[in-house]
Design a protein around this motif. Structure first.
Motif, PDB file in Angstrom:
ATOM      1  N   SER A   1       0.825  -1.208   0.000  1.00 24.51           N
ATOM      2  CA  SER A   1       0.000   0.000   0.000  1.00 24.51           C
ATOM      3  C   SER A   1       0.863   1.263   0.000  1.00 24.51           C
ATOM      4  O   SER A   1       0.479   2.294  -0.571  1.00 24.51           O
ATOM      5  N   ILE A   2       2.039   1.198   0.628  1.00 22.86           N
ATOM      6  CA  ILE A   2       2.943   2.353   0.665  1.00 22.86           C
ATOM      7  C   ILE A   2       3.455   2.672  -0.737  1.00 22.86           C
ATOM      8  O   ILE A   2       3.474   3.837  -1.164  1.00 22.86           O
ATOM      9  N   MET A   3       3.846   1.637  -1.467  1.00 24.56           N
ATOM     10  CA  MET A   3       4.389   1.855  -2.807  1.00 24.56           C
ATOM     11  C   MET A   3       3.288   2.208  -3.803  1.00 24.56           C
ATOM     12  O   MET A   3       3.529   2.954  -4.763  1.00 24.56           O
ATOM     13  N   ILE A   4       2.069   1.703  -3.588  1.00 26.38           N
ATOM     14  CA  ILE A   4       0.943   2.136  -4.422  1.00 26.38           C
ATOM     15  C   ILE A   4       0.666   3.618  -4.180  1.00 26.38           C
ATOM     16  O   ILE A   4       0.390   4.381  -5.116  1.00 26.38           O
ATOM     17  N   ALA A   5       0.751   4.056  -2.917  1.00 31.20           N
ATOM     18  CA  ALA A   5       0.578   5.484  -2.606  1.00 31.20           C
ATOM     19  C   ALA A   5       1.632   6.314  -3.338  1.00 31.20           C
ATOM     20  O   ALA A   5       1.343   7.419  -3.819  1.00 31.20           O
ATOM     21  N   ASP A   6       2.847   5.782  -3.430  1.00 24.81           N
ATOM     22  CA  ASP A   6       3.904   6.484  -4.176  1.00 24.81           C
ATOM     23  C   ASP A   6       3.535   6.621  -5.650  1.00 24.81           C
ATOM     24  O   ASP A   6       3.788   7.664  -6.270  1.00 24.81           O
ATOM     25  N   THR A   7       2.956   5.565  -6.223  1.00 25.49           N
ATOM     26  CA  THR A   7       2.585   5.648  -7.642  1.00 25.49           C
ATOM     27  C   THR A   7       1.430   6.619  -7.849  1.00 25.49           C
ATOM     28  O   THR A   7       1.308   7.231  -8.915  1.00 25.49           O
ATOM     29  N   ILE A   8       0.559   6.759  -6.835  1.00 26.94           N
ATOM     30  CA  ILE A   8      -0.532   7.738  -6.920  1.00 26.94           C
ATOM     31  C   ILE A   8       0.038   9.154  -6.909  1.00 26.94           C
ATOM     32  O   ILE A   8      -0.368  10.016  -7.695  1.00 26.94           O
ATOM     33  N   ARG A   9       1.004   9.387  -6.026  1.00 25.96           N
ATOM     34  CA  ARG A   9       1.643  10.704  -5.971  1.00 25.96           C
ATOM     35  C   ARG A   9       2.411  10.974  -7.268  1.00 25.96           C
ATOM     36  O   ARG A   9       2.440  12.110  -7.759  1.00 25.96           O
ATOM     37  N   TYR A  10       3.031   9.939  -7.831  1.00 28.60           N
ATOM     38  CA  TYR A  10       3.723  10.093  -9.106  1.00 28.60           C
ATOM     39  C   TYR A  10       2.718  10.433 -10.209  1.00 28.60           C
ATOM     40  O   TYR A  10       2.982  11.283 -11.067  1.00 28.60           O
ATOM     41  N   GLY A  11       1.549   9.791 -10.160  1.00 23.26           N
ATOM     42  CA  GLY A  11       0.509  10.099 -11.133  1.00 23.26           C
ATOM     43  C   GLY A  11       0.068  11.548 -11.045  1.00 23.26           C
ATOM     44  O   GLY A  11      -0.164  12.217 -12.066  1.00 23.26           O
ATOM     45  N   ALA A  12      -0.034  12.072  -9.809  1.00 23.96           N
ATOM     46  CA  ALA A  12      -0.408  13.474  -9.635  1.00 23.96           C
ATOM     47  C   ALA A  12       0.634  14.398 -10.257  1.00 23.96           C
ATOM     48  O   ALA A  12       0.305  15.447 -10.818  1.00 23.96           O
ATOM     49  N   SER A  13       1.912  13.990 -10.167  1.00 21.79           N
ATOM     50  CA  SER A  13       2.967  14.805 -10.779  1.00 21.79           C
ATOM     51  C   SER A  13       2.861  14.808 -12.299  1.00 21.79           C
ATOM     52  O   SER A  13       3.370  15.706 -12.969  1.00 21.79           O
ATOM     53  N   MET A  14       2.184  13.783 -12.834  1.00 17.97           N
ATOM     54  CA  MET A  14       1.971  13.700 -14.282  1.00 17.97           C
ATOM     55  C   MET A  14       0.672  14.374 -14.705  1.00 17.97           C
ATOM     56  O   MET A  14       0.339  14.412 -15.888  1.00 17.97           O
ATOM     57  N   GLY A  15      -0.081  14.873 -13.709  1.00 21.48           N
ATOM     58  CA  GLY A  15      -1.360  15.513 -14.012  1.00 21.48           C
ATOM     59  C   GLY A  15      -2.546  14.580 -13.900  1.00 21.48           C
ATOM     60  O   GLY A  15      -3.621  14.878 -14.413  1.00 21.48           O
ATOM     61  N   ILE A  16      -2.371  13.427 -13.223  1.00 18.48           N
ATOM     62  CA  ILE A  16      -3.470  12.481 -13.051  1.00 18.48           C
ATOM     63  C   ILE A  16      -4.014  12.597 -11.638  1.00 18.48           C
ATOM     64  O   ILE A  16      -3.349  12.238 -10.677  1.00 18.48           O
ATOM     65  N   GLN A  17      -5.232  13.131 -11.488  1.00 22.25           N
ATOM     66  CA  GLN A  17      -5.888  13.199 -10.194  1.00 22.25           C
ATOM     67  C   GLN A  17      -6.943  12.081 -10.189  1.00 22.25           C
ATOM     68  O   GLN A  17      -8.098  12.276 -10.516  1.00 22.25           O
ATOM     69  N   ALA A  18      -6.521  10.867  -9.839  1.00 22.95           N
ATOM     70  CA  ALA A  18      -7.423   9.712  -9.905  1.00 22.95           C
ATOM     71  C   ALA A  18      -7.020   8.690  -8.855  1.00 22.95           C
ATOM     72  O   ALA A  18      -6.623   7.573  -9.168  1.00 22.95           O
ATOM     73  N   GLU A  19      -7.137   9.089  -7.572  1.00 17.63           N
ATOM     74  CA  GLU A  19      -6.729   8.197  -6.497  1.00 17.63           C
ATOM     75  C   GLU A  19      -7.474   6.865  -6.540  1.00 17.63           C
ATOM     76  O   GLU A  19      -6.910   5.809  -6.291  1.00 17.63           O
ATOM     77  N   GLY A  20      -8.767   6.933  -6.857  1.00 19.32           N
ATOM     78  CA  GLY A  20      -9.582   5.717  -6.852  1.00 19.32           C
ATOM     79  C   GLY A  20      -9.137   4.713  -7.898  1.00 19.32           C
ATOM     80  O   GLY A  20      -8.949   3.537  -7.607  1.00 19.32           O
ATOM     81  N   ILE A  21      -8.972   5.170  -9.131  1.00 17.48           N
ATOM     82  CA  ILE A  21      -8.578   4.255 -10.205  1.00 17.48           C
ATOM     83  C   ILE A  21      -7.167   3.724  -9.964  1.00 17.48           C
ATOM     84  O   ILE A  21      -6.901   2.532 -10.135  1.00 17.48           O
ATOM     85  N   LEU A  22      -6.244   4.592  -9.550  1.00 19.64           N
ATOM     86  CA  LEU A  22      -4.881   4.138  -9.302  1.00 19.64           C
ATOM     87  C   LEU A  22      -4.829   3.170  -8.125  1.00 19.64           C
ATOM     88  O   LEU A  22      -4.089   2.189  -8.147  1.00 19.64           O
ATOM     89  N   ALA A  23      -5.615   3.428  -7.097  1.00 23.82           N
ATOM     90  CA  ALA A  23      -5.642   2.525  -5.943  1.00 23.82           C
ATOM     91  C   ALA A  23      -6.336   1.216  -6.263  1.00 23.82           C
ATOM     92  O   ALA A  23      -6.107   0.205  -5.599  1.00 23.82           O
TER      93      ALA A  23
END
Length: 440
Positions: free
Chosen positions: A344-366
């Motif tokens: 879950s920690i590393m998935i959270a990292d990929t969510i934050r990385y997605g935000a840096s790419m302009g992806i605001q989609a916590e639900g889909i990424l999680a």
């Protein structure tokens, strides 16, 4: 916000967040460890019918994970986006868990229909209360160490309950059923379900969402999916999560068959499962290990430890040395604790990385977490039940030589291969890409 942001949570909230995974695992571990056995040896379904049910359920779960992810991303309530799901779906989740272990006196066809309705419903509701645990994490804090701590607390409680279920389920089945396993399993799931309900509602009450990027609008699903192709760390973690739950399903589901039919002593199951307590050691090691090395390297070490433990299990099985087998379970569980504690920690990292790419989609990424869980469990159930069916398995009878070979393959060799493949895949994880993006 940079990774150096202030820590945002206090211990009551941290504990409540961790207990969310404990709540889900009370029921989830009953599903992963004992449901195949319940369906074949207690409820009276054939292995082939159960194999098909598991495949259908997992296909449905794959779709459901995506749907729940979209629902989270498009939820706008006074409680937040992820948090209200704990309130809305906790009661239905527990209700369907209990119904799944009810054994109505129907015809075989009626029993099969009941199994489909209750199990498919349970799968959807599990996703509805479990996926928010992952999606809410990066919104609770933006401090890397805080997120790691929250993930470790979550897995500590989740693993603790996993061990409780593994060790105490069969004794509770006997306590409530006195030899009647139908009553025993039902009584056990009622107790687990009641505790689960209280803990899920406790999470809703105490956990808060604090951080999101208001400058990034939620994109259409088509746009998000297109951008996900460029989130390489997310893709790799999705595969690793699937492989972890695949090996977990195959091993957990086969344990009771191995001790019941190969060793002829079903009473050893709680003892064997008791050694999985070592997973807590692995979880607690994460904080110290990640102080000195990357999360990727820490997980790679966890996989190697799990692989070594699995090799020792193989020696114990074929040499018929029970103490070696239990030692292998102990070592394997330490590695598993490190792996699952970091997911879950590393998935959270990929969510934050997605935000840096302009992806605001916590639900889909999680949703990749629940997708991996459901798909891995489904394929694991298919492999286990399918191989048993092909080998001529007959419930509650002495098994033929082919079935005993299949049991050993499921308990020893298939997991060994999957751990090795998991190590290879995780080496592709580009952690530096995340660090560079988050620090900008």
């Amino acid at each position: 916000m940079r990774a150096s942001a202030e820590w945002s949570t206090r211990w009551p909230e941290r504990i409540s967040y961790g207990l969310s995974d404990a709540a889900d695992n009370l029921i989830f571990q009953m599903m992963t460890t004992y449901l195949l056995f319940f369906y074949t040896d207690v409820y009276g379904l054939t292995p082939s019918a159960v194999a098909i049910l598991f495949v259908v359920a997992r296909v449905a779960d794959v779709v459901e994970s995506f749907i729940i992810g979209i629902m989270i991303d498009h939820t706008h309530s006074r409680f937040g986006k992820s948090r209200p799901f704990f309130l809305w779906y906790s009661v239905p989740y527990v209700a369907f868990a209990i119904l799944t272990f009810v054994t109505p006196n129907f015809s075989y066809g009626g029993k099969l229909i009941w199994a489909y309705v209750t199990y498919l419903g349970l799968g959807f509701l599990y996703t509805a209360v479990n996926l928010p645990i992952t999606s809410i994490l990066p919104t609770m804090s933006q401090n890397t160490r805080e997120l790691t701590l929250l993930g470790v607390i979550r897995q500590f409680f989740g693993s603790s309950v996993q061990i409780v279920v593994a060790v105490f389920t069969l004794p509770l089945v006997w306590l409530f059923g006195h030899g009647n396993q139908q009553k025993g399993f039902l009584g056990t799931i009622i107790v687990f379900g009641a505790i689960s309900l209280v803990l899920i509602l406790n999470t809703f009450i105490h956990v808060r969402e604090r951080f999101s990027n208001p400058h990034i609008a939620h994109q259409p699903v088509k746009v998000v999916l297109t951008m996900l192709r460029h989130n390489q760390p997310w893709i790799v973690m999705s595969i690793v999560i699937f492989m972890y739950w695949l090996v977990t399903a195959i091993k957990n589901q086969t344990t009771i068959y191995y001790f019941k039919y190969t060793l002829g002593n079903e009473g050893l199951v709680p003892w064997a499962n008791g050694f999985t307590l070592a997973a807590l050691i692995g979880v607690l090691m994460i904080i110290r290990l990640t102080d000195h090395q990357s999360k990727k390297k820490t997980m790679l070490h966890g996989i190697l430890i799990a692989l070594a433990g699995q090799a020792i299990i193989a020696v114990g099985v074929y040499a018929k040395w029970l103490w070696v087998l239990f030692g292998g379970v102990f070592i394997n569980s330490i590695g598993n604790g490190i792996i699952i504690g970091l997911v879950s920690i590393m998935i959270a990292d990929t969510i934050r990385y997605g935000a840096s790419m302009g992806i605001q989609a916590e639900g889909i990424l999680a949703s990749t977490d629940d997708f991996g869980v459901n798909f891995g469990l489904g394929m694991g159930g298919l492999i286990t039940a399918g191989l048993f069916h092909l080998s001529g398995y007959v419930a509650n009878h002495s098994q033929n030589a082919a079935t005993l070979v299949m049991i050993n393959w499921n308990y020893v060799w298939i997991p060994l291969v999957i751990y090795a493949a998991m190590y290879v895949v995780l080496n592709l994880y580009d952690e530096q890409r995340i660090l560079d993006a988050v620090e900008k």
